[in-house]
Design an enzyme around this catalytic site. Structure first.
Site, mmCIF file in Angstrom:
data_model
loop_
_atom_site.group_PDB
_atom_site.id
_atom_site.type_symbol
_atom_site.label_atom_id
_atom_site.label_comp_id
_atom_site.label_asym_id
_atom_site.label_seq_id
_atom_site.Cartn_x
_atom_site.Cartn_y
_atom_site.Cartn_z
ATOM 1 N N TYR A 271 19.643 10.260 28.070
ATOM 2 C CA TYR A 271 20.541 9.302 28.711
ATOM 3 C C TYR A 271 21.852 9.148 27.951
ATOM 4 C CZ TYR A 271 22.399 4.615 29.723
ATOM 5 O OH TYR A 271 23.217 3.548 29.990
ATOM 6 N N LYS A 275 25.668 10.537 28.851
ATOM 7 C CA LYS A 275 26.739 9.547 29.013
ATOM 8 C C LYS A 275 27.893 9.851 28.050
ATOM 9 C CE LYS A 275 26.860 6.258 31.246
ATOM 10 N NZ LYS A 275 27.429 6.055 32.609
#
Length: 425
Positions: A271, A275
């Site tokens: 994640y 990002k």
């Protein structure tokens, strides 16, 4: 980095600004402060905004706030994954308007709410993983003429998401949103929602600086976003060519690949890695377009607006449905089902209420950050709160809770589990 209450950041003087916060002071959500910062609300007057991920937790709160504090906003285009415009409208009504989140707007507009929303809100079927966001050709031409502000709140937040999914959404999805914004002739701002944890698990003071293409957290060289895409494509071809592979085994393999690639370059999970890659690509390609990257920490339930304690997936009778925020832990404790927790009792309680994040997003053009107050995990008054305001069990009686046991090491956690659940009576 803490910004004093005298400091003021003006987006019109900057080409790229990055904000992060552990907690904004209470005054940022007070009605008086909102009125004092009228210039912020005025900025939204007659603006046309495109908001991606519009049925997500944070985006819904953002949309509600805009409609409530600035009814003179001209139009909100809401990008929603759906088969067509009708289905997008249905998703917006079912997953946003029908929620308690919109109750203040319902009280304000009454039977005229539907008419108000039809004038201000245009749900658009689309997908950030597609070129031009998958928007219909006639509609996207209209959007390019009208849109002033683009807010990218679309993402997958699963820590161990399949690498192909996370890369498409969090990295190349961000690129697609940027490219769409660059085609808007009146664009004044791209606001991209990221996460404070793009900085990984580094200790000490972390400066709010942008990440550049090829930069890694651990100094490992060779990070290339296009190379990462090729690695994903090659791995998928390899897995899909195996006649014995199932969809489940392919998904597991792609999850493992994401974690390996993230940790290879110093990020703890897929994640935050994807990002960070998304931030890099926006910074590299933005040109002279004004961009704000917002980096909140753990987003939790609302502090004050539209009312305290609203969170996705927890109903009025305190039933946990699909909540993926930290609130589910507090509620599990209040219901008496969570008696211990693995963590550092002296660690900083690194959360921020969703409405404070939204306030900062809205105020990204110009706002004042007050002094921050940090709370340790063990000092958060969940015991006192649930003693004064107990949850009610299925039998209709109040649930009595004891003080939660905070276990600060894996060895203490293992002993606790063994003594309470594994050893014979």
């Amino acid at each position: 980095v803490r910004t004093s209450n005298q400091a003021r950041l003006r987006l019109d003087e900057l080409t790229c600004t990055i904000f992060t916060y552990s907690e904004l002071a209470e005054q940022c959500t007070s009605n008086n402060t909102v009125m004092e910062l009228g210039s912020i609300v005025d900025f939204l007057d007659k603006k046309v905004m495109l908001i991606t991920g519009a049925t997500g937790f944070l985006a819904k709160i953002f949309v509600e706030k805009i409609l409530r504090v600035q009814p003179n906003v001209k139009k909100l285009y809401l990008l929603i994954r759906a088969s067509d415009g009708k289905s997008a409208l249905q998703r917006f009504n079912n997953e946003a308007v029908a929620k308690d989140l919109f109750k203040l707007l319902k009280e304000k507009h009454g039977t005229n709410l539907h008419n108000f929303l039809s004038q201000k809100v245009t749900p658009v079927d689309g997908d950030i993983t597609c070129d031009d966001l998958g928007v219909d050709s006639s509609l996207k031409a209209q959007m390019w003429r009208e849109v002033d502000v683009v807010v990218n709140a679309a993402a997958t937040t699963n820590f161990d998401e399949s690498y192909d999914v996370a890369l498409n959404l969090n990295t190349f999805g961000a690129k697609n949103v940027l490219n769409f914004a660059k085609k808007c002739v009146n664009i004044k701002l791209l606001l991209h929602v990221s996460t404070a944890y793009v900085s990984g698990e580094k200790p000490g003071l972390i400066l709010e600086t942008p990440y550049y293409l090829g930069e890694s957290l651990n100094g490992t060289r060779g990070l290339n976003i296009d190379k990462e895409r090729k690695i994903v494509e090659d791995k998928l071809k390899e897995l899909e060519s195996d006649n014995n592979a199932s969809q489940k085994s392919i998904k597991i393999a792609m999850k493992e690949l994401g974690m390996l690639r993230a940790q290879h370059y110093g990020w703890p999970n897929t994640y935050v890695f994807t990002k960070a890659l998304g931030e890099m690509i926006i910074g590299h390609l933005k040109g002279d377009m004004p961009v704000v990257i917002v980096r909140p920490t753990i987003v939790t339930s609302t502090f004050k607006e539209p009312f305290p304690g609203w969170v996705e997936g927890i109903s009025n009778n305190f039933t946990i449905q699909i909540s993926r925020t930290i609130d589910s832990l507090a509620l599990g404790y209040g219901k008496g089902t969570l008696t211990c927790f693995l963590g550092n009792p002296d660690g900083i309680y690194d959360v921020i209420p969703a409405d404070m994040v939204v306030n900062a997003m809205i105020a990204a053009k110009q706002f004042t950050m007050s002094d921050l107050r940090l709370a340790r995990f063990k000092d958060v008054a969940t015991y006192r709160y649930f003693t004064d305001h107990p949850c009610v069990g299925k039998d209709g009686k109040p649930i009595t809770v004891g003080e939660v046991t905070v276990l600060n090491s894996m060895s203490s956690f293992h002993r606790y589990i063994a003594l309470r659940y594994l050893l014979p009576l």
